[in-house]
Design an enzyme around this catalytic site. Structure first.
Site, PDB file in Angstrom:
ATOM      1  N   TYR A 263       0.242  -0.058  10.802  1.00 47.87           N
ATOM      2  CA  TYR A 263      -0.175  -0.408   9.435  1.00 47.87           C
ATOM      3  C   TYR A 263       0.934  -0.103   8.441  1.00 47.87           C
ATOM      4  CZ  TYR A 263      -2.749  -0.337   5.022  1.00 47.87           C
ATOM      5  OH  TYR A 263      -3.157  -0.571   3.731  1.00 47.87           O
TER       6      TYR A 263
ATOM      7  N   SER B 140       0.847  -1.185   0.000  1.00 43.95           N
ATOM      8  CA  SER B 140       0.000   0.000   0.000  1.00 43.95           C
ATOM      9  C   SER B 140       0.878   1.228   0.000  1.00 43.95           C
ATOM     10  CB  SER B 140      -0.897   0.002   1.241  1.00 43.95           C
ATOM     11  OG  SER B 140      -1.447   1.273   1.473  1.00 43.95           O
TER      12      SER B 140
END
Length: 321
Positions: A184, A158
């Site tokens: 994350y 990501s």
């Protein structure tokens, strides 16, 4: 070694899964897609099956997965939880014992910005799910990947990797305060580093690895975000509908699946590997701009990749031969 340099490709930020897969024939090939029953992963699994591949989707919720994939031939569902090593081992052994080579492994499942949780070994939950679970799965499937003679492993990372590099001094947030976004970002950096280290080990055996940013797509991945957090991302228009501006990274779900499918099937990537991609191309290096196109240097650093691989071996007790 493949460098982070764009190549000639007929696709771009707006390309869709259907456009990327047009004319691709995967008849006789076996693919494994984690997260293949929701969001981007569902489009990926269906696209591969529609191109003729036999697709296995390991699922924490097999009943839900079968319902989502009921309209697609060539897809099989089996139970697996990325946080449970025994379930990963059971799934992997089932595939390997079947004797068919695995041509494609798409590691698409993941969690984002969750409250602090830990796996049974005490590792932080996002790192354990997004990286360690997929590391275990790849190691478990390794004999079948090598047997394909020309396999690809795709790690869905990501742009969030730009938030944080891997903090090797405290991956599990034992000493530093837990921050769900830092955790994350760290896990998404780990996805990219994993591809670097795996490609170095696998290329002589015909296994190449890639990581990628799919684009910003509002899916179930955002289930832990509040309405205010979603609003702050400016991904919705004044009517509450998702914005679609591919060049800025805001994509439809079909556009979001395109880069992973391109990494998995593109002939332009033959003899390449270990690179981070986006918009159906190899991404440029991003020197410093958070939230902008490109890959942070720390996510493709070969030394960091080796350090992560060694740590992953130690923490899981697994590696590839």
């Amino acid at each position: 070694m493949t460098f982070q340099l764009s190549i000639q490709t007929p696709f771009n930020a707006a390309s869709t899964a259907a456009e990327v897969m047009a004319g691709v024939d995967l008849t006789g090939q076996l693919a494994v897609v984690t997260g293949g029953y929701s969001g981007i992963g569902l489009i990926i699994a269906k696209s591969l099956a529609n191109a003729g591949a036999q697709v296995f989707v390991p699922a924490r919720d097999p009943e839900r997965a079968r319902a989502a994939l009921a309209d697609t031939e060539g897809v099989s569902v089996a139970a697996m939880d990325l946080l449970l090593p025994d379930s990963i081992q059971a799934f992997s052994q089932g595939i390997v014992s079947g004797g068919q080579p695995v041509s494609l492994l798409i590691n698409c499942a993941g969690v984002m910005a969750t409250p602090l949780s830990r796996d049974t070994d005490g590792h932080e939950g996002q790192f354990a799910t997004n990286h360690l679970g997929h590391y275990r799965l790849t190691c478990g499937l390794w004999p079948a990947l090598v047997a394909a003679d020309s396999a690809r492993v795709i790690a869905v990372s990501s742009r969030g990797h730009q938030i944080a590099e891997v903090d090797f001094s405290d991956i599990d947030f034992r000493r530093r305060a837990y921050d769900k976004w830092v955790a994350y970002g760290q896990s998404k950096t780990a996805n990219a580093l994993f591809a670097v280290a795996l490609d170095r080990r696998g290329r002589e055996q015909g296994v190449r690895a890639f990581s990628l940013h799919p684009g910003q797509v509002l899916t179930d991945l955002a289930r832990h975000l509040t309405a205010d957090e979603i609003t702050a991302f400016d991904v919705l228009d004044e009517h509450g509908r998702p914005r679609v501006t591919p060049e800025a990274g805001l994509k439809t779900i079909e556009q979001g699946a395109a880069t992973a499918l391109w990494c998995a099937t593109s002939i332009e990537l033959n003899s390449m590997g270990g690179v981070y991609c986006e918009d159906c191309n190899i991404a440029p290096i991003n020197e410093s701009a958070l939230g902008r196109k490109g890959v942070a240097k720390w996510a493709i650093n070969a030394d960091f990749a080796e350090r992560l691989w060694t740590l992953s071996e130690q923490w899981t007790g697994m590696t590839i031969a």
